[in-house]
Design an enzyme around this catalytic site. Structure first.
Site, PDB file in Angstrom:
ATOM      1  N   ARG A 111     -29.930  40.948  50.455  1.00 51.99           N
ATOM      2  CA  ARG A 111     -28.641  40.417  50.002  1.00 51.99           C
ATOM      3  C   ARG A 111     -28.193  39.137  50.698  1.00 51.99           C
ATOM      4  O   ARG A 111     -27.083  38.678  50.472  1.00 51.99           O
ATOM      5  CB  ARG A 111     -27.570  41.521  50.075  1.00 51.99           C
ATOM      6  CG  ARG A 111     -27.708  42.512  48.901  1.00 51.99           C
ATOM      7  CD  ARG A 111     -26.665  43.590  48.898  1.00 51.99           C
ATOM      8  NE  ARG A 111     -26.811  44.448  50.045  1.00 51.99           N
ATOM      9  CZ  ARG A 111     -27.705  45.441  50.138  1.00 51.99           C
ATOM     10  NH1 ARG A 111     -28.506  45.708  49.133  1.00 51.99           N
ATOM     11  NH2 ARG A 111     -27.791  46.167  51.228  1.00 51.99           N
ATOM     12  N   ASP A 144     -23.139  61.599  48.038  1.00 56.23           N
ATOM     13  CA  ASP A 144     -23.683  60.257  48.272  1.00 56.23           C
ATOM     14  C   ASP A 144     -22.584  59.194  48.124  1.00 56.23           C
ATOM     15  O   ASP A 144     -22.829  58.098  47.630  1.00 56.23           O
ATOM     16  CB  ASP A 144     -24.858  59.974  47.309  1.00 56.23           C
ATOM     17  CG  ASP A 144     -25.559  58.649  47.594  1.00 56.23           C
ATOM     18  OD1 ASP A 144     -25.479  58.161  48.737  1.00 56.23           O
ATOM     19  OD2 ASP A 144     -26.172  58.096  46.662  1.00 56.23           O
ATOM     20  N   ASN A 148     -23.630  57.394  53.249  1.00 57.10           N
ATOM     21  CA  ASN A 148     -23.566  58.815  52.935  1.00 57.10           C
ATOM     22  C   ASN A 148     -24.325  59.670  53.944  1.00 57.10           C
ATOM     23  O   ASN A 148     -25.055  59.168  54.783  1.00 57.10           O
ATOM     24  CB  ASN A 148     -24.139  59.053  51.535  1.00 57.10           C
ATOM     25  CG  ASN A 148     -25.572  58.569  51.427  1.00 57.10           C
ATOM     26  OD1 ASN A 148     -25.808  57.385  51.234  1.00 57.10           O
ATOM     27  ND2 ASN A 148     -26.539  59.457  51.573  1.00 57.10           N
ATOM     28  N   TRP A 202     -22.498  48.147  45.602  1.00 57.97           N
ATOM     29  CA  TRP A 202     -22.491  46.999  46.513  1.00 57.97           C
ATOM     30  C   TRP A 202     -22.140  45.692  45.799  1.00 57.97           C
ATOM     31  O   TRP A 202     -21.842  44.689  46.464  1.00 57.97           O
ATOM     32  CB  TRP A 202     -23.859  46.864  47.197  1.00 57.97           C
ATOM     33  CG  TRP A 202     -24.939  46.564  46.224  1.00 57.97           C
ATOM     34  CD1 TRP A 202     -25.729  47.480  45.586  1.00 57.97           C
ATOM     35  CD2 TRP A 202     -25.305  45.286  45.695  1.00 57.97           C
ATOM     36  NE1 TRP A 202     -26.557  46.845  44.701  1.00 57.97           N
ATOM     37  CE2 TRP A 202     -26.325  45.503  44.745  1.00 57.97           C
ATOM     38  CE3 TRP A 202     -24.872  43.985  45.935  1.00 57.97           C
ATOM     39  CZ2 TRP A 202     -26.910  44.455  44.033  1.00 57.97           C
ATOM     40  CZ3 TRP A 202     -25.449  42.947  45.222  1.00 57.97           C
ATOM     41  CH2 TRP A 202     -26.457  43.182  44.287  1.00 57.97           C
ATOM     42  N   GLU A 254     -31.318  58.454  52.514  1.00 55.13           N
ATOM     43  CA  GLU A 254     -31.960  59.403  51.593  1.00 55.13           C
ATOM     44  C   GLU A 254     -33.239  59.985  52.203  1.00 55.13           C
ATOM     45  O   GLU A 254     -33.642  61.082  51.885  1.00 55.13           O
ATOM     46  CB  GLU A 254     -32.285  58.723  50.264  1.00 55.13           C
ATOM     47  CG  GLU A 254     -31.144  58.753  49.263  1.00 55.13           C
ATOM     48  CD  GLU A 254     -29.892  58.030  49.745  1.00 55.13           C
ATOM     49  OE1 GLU A 254     -30.023  56.910  50.283  1.00 55.13           O
ATOM     50  OE2 GLU A 254     -28.803  58.589  49.596  1.00 55.13           O
TER      51      GLU A 254
HETATM   52 CA    CA Z   1     -27.216  56.696  49.403  1.00 54.39          CA
END
Ligand code: CA
Length: 742
Positions: free
Chosen positions: A156, A341, A296, A429, A219
């Site tokens: 990004r 999440d 998360n 995002w 994750e």
């Molecule tokens: Ca996530």
């Protein structure tokens, strides 16, 4: 025609490979051809220091920091391009980035030079008015590291400070580059444990002689943290962990001791805990704070992560730490006991405004969970928390306690349930823009529901098996596609919206519906315009007062990246990167009634596009991509093999190659594999034949038999969709593994 398929299945007949169509199985991305550094000129820029970024409002022609200024409101005072002139806006130059994977960067533009990143964490310095490349830097990320990334090989952006460009690589290294030449000044490894799946996709931030960087990987099971390094030497200044580690090893600081009291169970730290800061880090000169947007929990399911409950600090929180020392100051947890999440990593903007008769220095965030938070920067108290999108997980936020009130009707602990927002969030995002004068946030929002259900194995045994190198969510992934598809009737319809939202009153001033949920970030300007690129490939300018479309340009490619604007030699420019994918890979090809995104109709051309008034360049209309599925050949397999193949596909492959084997356009659609790829299937999956493209070996988590079953499943899906396309079958029978023999 359904009967035909059932008949095939009753015969346990499935279909195999085909011969003549050639479809590439690797993402088209010229990684191997790029040298480490190419220099064709000098990117000479003036000195950027704290003072200059603090005064960024006085030089609106430059885009000096990630969110334009330290306040990160992404609202530009430029107005040469305005409601009257925007109809004359046209393309000046475009640069093909040589990739068909997602581009997400916000460029930094200073003194006519544009610095930005592409896939594989590559960095570019480009002449902002001609598009000529001045230098490039490729950190040579090992291809197999892509398997550790939830959401592809994206990046990004960079930070520019004191003659250096700071950028981080997917495999966790942080670089200081000479801004003029791209040469490496220093390099540090930011990862504390390289056996875990840490990645970096976020843009570093700089202030007060330090560069701040976090990471991703929740994750997969990592422990989140943010590190500050000395900008000149690369020496570590401080590190702040966002979740506690093993208490037996002692706590790094009092904040971790406090946080540990909010976790339960005997071994949460083994799972990593999550809480990664993968996107938003904001420096606040008013209070000398750095705000961390924390992600998360890992796993997603709170019953597995922290049996017995607990808020699990600092998951889904905004944490304020001292910019010099990294010591904790305050936090606000948007989602205590995160079970969905619901990251709070979304962009944060700083402002000063009158609220309830008092001037307040506030922080603004619209995280995944669907509430727009206005937080007092002095003490972290929540002042407003209105829903900005459809929300079912909670009824409201109690401003007295500061806590959300959960909705028991969609508690999915015992029975799976549709919940809004889903894991992609009501806002992800893709950055919003804050218009202080109007009191509005222009937010790319989405309504994308998800069917949450506890993992079956865990429900049966009470034991959770954590597997390194795989997604560890505690969600029933093996039948996720079927859960969703079987429940289509009760599924809330997904969609996207660009909203002008009054975050003090909770009113939506206007809302532009978009027939796909996964759209781009937003830029608003003093010219009265809001710019956004969307999934259907349209780059548009809207009237910021009404939401009316005043201008649009077909890029033929889905967009996620936020537009920016800058001025050189008295002319205002607007730029945007095209190319979709990222976190929506899992979504793959959308199911009706969502419209097919541009990346599926044409291709996913990664490009930098730059516009100005009177720009006359045109983009060639690309050929419509060939979505023909090759003919498949029949072989005998058992229902058990197919069921196992589906389960293993969903656990290991779907996250990149899409639900029910339908790709979203960025990564190969396995239904279209050529004969050669079919032949090499085992070598690709087990031996890492295409590891340099990111398709690493899965030999550590899959057996040969399982890979064979996945292969059968993909062929079966290809057969079915081909039959539908040819009119031999009415609709795909996603549930056909459950069909009883008649
Ligand atoms: Ca996530």
């Amino acid at each position: 025609m359904k009967i035909l398929l059932k008949k095939h299945l009753n015969l346990l007949t499935i279909i195999i490979g085909t011969l003549f169509l050639v479809v590439s199985c690797s993402g088209n991305d010229d990684k191997a051809d790029t040298s480490v550094k190419e220099v064709t000129g000098s990117a000479s820029i003036g000195l950027i220091d704290d003072e200059r970024i603090l005064q960024a409002e006085s030089e609106p022609g430059n885009w000096l920091a990630h969110g334009r200024t330290y306040e990160e409101r992404r609202f530009s005072p430029l107005k040469q391009i305005n409601k009257e002139t925007v109809s004359e806006l046209g393309l000046v130059w475009s640069k093909d980035m040589g990739t068909n994977r997602a581009l997400e960067a916000t460029p930094i533009v200073v003194d006519g030079i544009m610095f930005f990143t592409s896939t594989w964490s590559r960095v570019y310095a480009v002449n902002a008015i001609s598009g000529e490349t001045i230098w490039t830097f490729d950190p040579q990320v090992p291809g197999e590291w892509a398997r550790k990334a939830c959401c592809d090989i994206v990046n990004r952006g960079v930070a520019v400070y004191n003659g250096k460009v700071y950028s981080a690589s997917l495999d966790g290294r942080l670089f200081s580059l000479n801004a003029e030449t791209g040469e490496v000044v220093w390099e540090v490894d930011t990862i504390i444990d390289r056996t875990r799946s840490y990645t970096i996709t976020g843009a570093p931030r700089v202030a007060k002689g330090k560069v701040y960087i976090g990471n991703g990987g929740a994750e997969y099971g990592v422990r989140g943290y943010v590190t500050a390094y000395d900008t000149e030497t690369g020496d570590q200044a401080w590190r702040f962990f966002t979740v506690p580690g093993n208490p037996d090893l002692g706590f790094e600081d009092p904040a971790m001791e406090m946080a540990a009291d909010t976790w339960n169970g005997t071994d949460w730290w083994e799972f990593g805990g999550g809480g990664t800061v993968w996107n938003s880090i904001v420096y606040d000169p008013d209070f000398n704070n750095v705000y961390l947007g924390v992600g998360n929990g890992s796993p997603w399911s709170r019953d597995i992560r922290s049996p017995g409950g607990g808020d699990n600090l600092f998951l889904s929180s905004i944490v304020a730490v001292d910019a010099d020392t990294g010591l904790y100051k305050w936090h606000y947890q948007t989602t205590p006991e995160d079970n969905w999440d619901y990251t709070a990593v979304q962009d944060m903007a700083l402002a000063e405004m009158e609220i309830d008769g008092q001037m307040k220095k506030v922080l603004l965030q619209a995280p995944k969970n669907g509430f727009f938070y206005v937080i007092d920067r002095e003490d972290g108290k929540v002042l407003r928390a209105h829903p900005f999108a459809a929300v079912t997980w909670a009824t409201h936020v109690d401003l007295e306690t500061g806590r959300p009130v959960e909705n028991p009707a969609v508690d999915w602990t015992d029975n799976g349930a549709w919940v809004l927002p889903g894991p992609l969030g009501a806002h992800n995002w893709q950055a919003m823009s804050i218009d202080l004068e109007a009191g509005l946030a222009y937010i790319p929002t989405q309504e994308n529901p998800f069917f949450y259900a506890m993992q079956e194995d865990y429900k049966k045994t009470g034991i959770y098996k954590w597997t390194p190198g795989k997604w560890n969510m505690g969600i029933e992934m093996s039948s996720l596609a079927q859960n969703i598809l079987n429940n289509l009737d009760s599924q809330p319809t997904p969609g996207g919206f660009l909203k002008a939202f009054d975050f003090l009153t909770g009113e939506t001033k206007w809302s532009v519906p978009i027939p796909h949920y996964w759209n781009g970030g937003v830029l608003a300007t003093e010219g009265g315009l809001v710019f956004q690129g969307n999934a259907l490939g349209m780059f548009s300018a809207f009237d910021k007062d009404t939401g009316e479309t005043l201008w649009e340009f077909n890029t033929y490619t889905s967009m996620l990246a936020p537009p920016i604007t800058f001025e050189v030699n008295g002319e205002q420019y607007v730029s945007i990167l095209t190319g979709s994918g990222g976190g929506d890979l899992f979504g793959g090809e959308p199911l009706p009634p969502i419209e097919i995104q541009a990346s599926l109709i044409y291709n996913n051309f990664g490009r930098m596009l730059v516009f100005k008034i009177g720009g006359k360049e045109s983009l060639p209309i690309p050929n419509v991509r060939d979505n023909t599925i090759p003919e498949q050949k029949m072989v005998q397999v058992s229902v058990e093999q197919l069921q196992d193949g589906e389960s293993k596909y969903n656990q290991n492959c779907a996250v990149c190659h899409g639900f029910v084997a339908k790709s979203g356009g960025a990564l190969p659609d396995l239904r279209k594999m050529s004969a050669g790829v079919h032949d090499a299937f085992n070598q690709i999956v087990l031996e890492g034949l295409l590891a340099s493209n990111g398709m690493a070996s899965f030999a550590d988590v899959l057996t040969e038999q399982e890979v064979e079953n996945i292969h059968h499943y993909v062929r079966a899906r290809a057969y079915e969709d081909r039959e539908v396309a040819l009119g031999n079958m009415e609709e795909p029978q996603y549930t056909w593994f459950g069909v009883e023999e008649e």
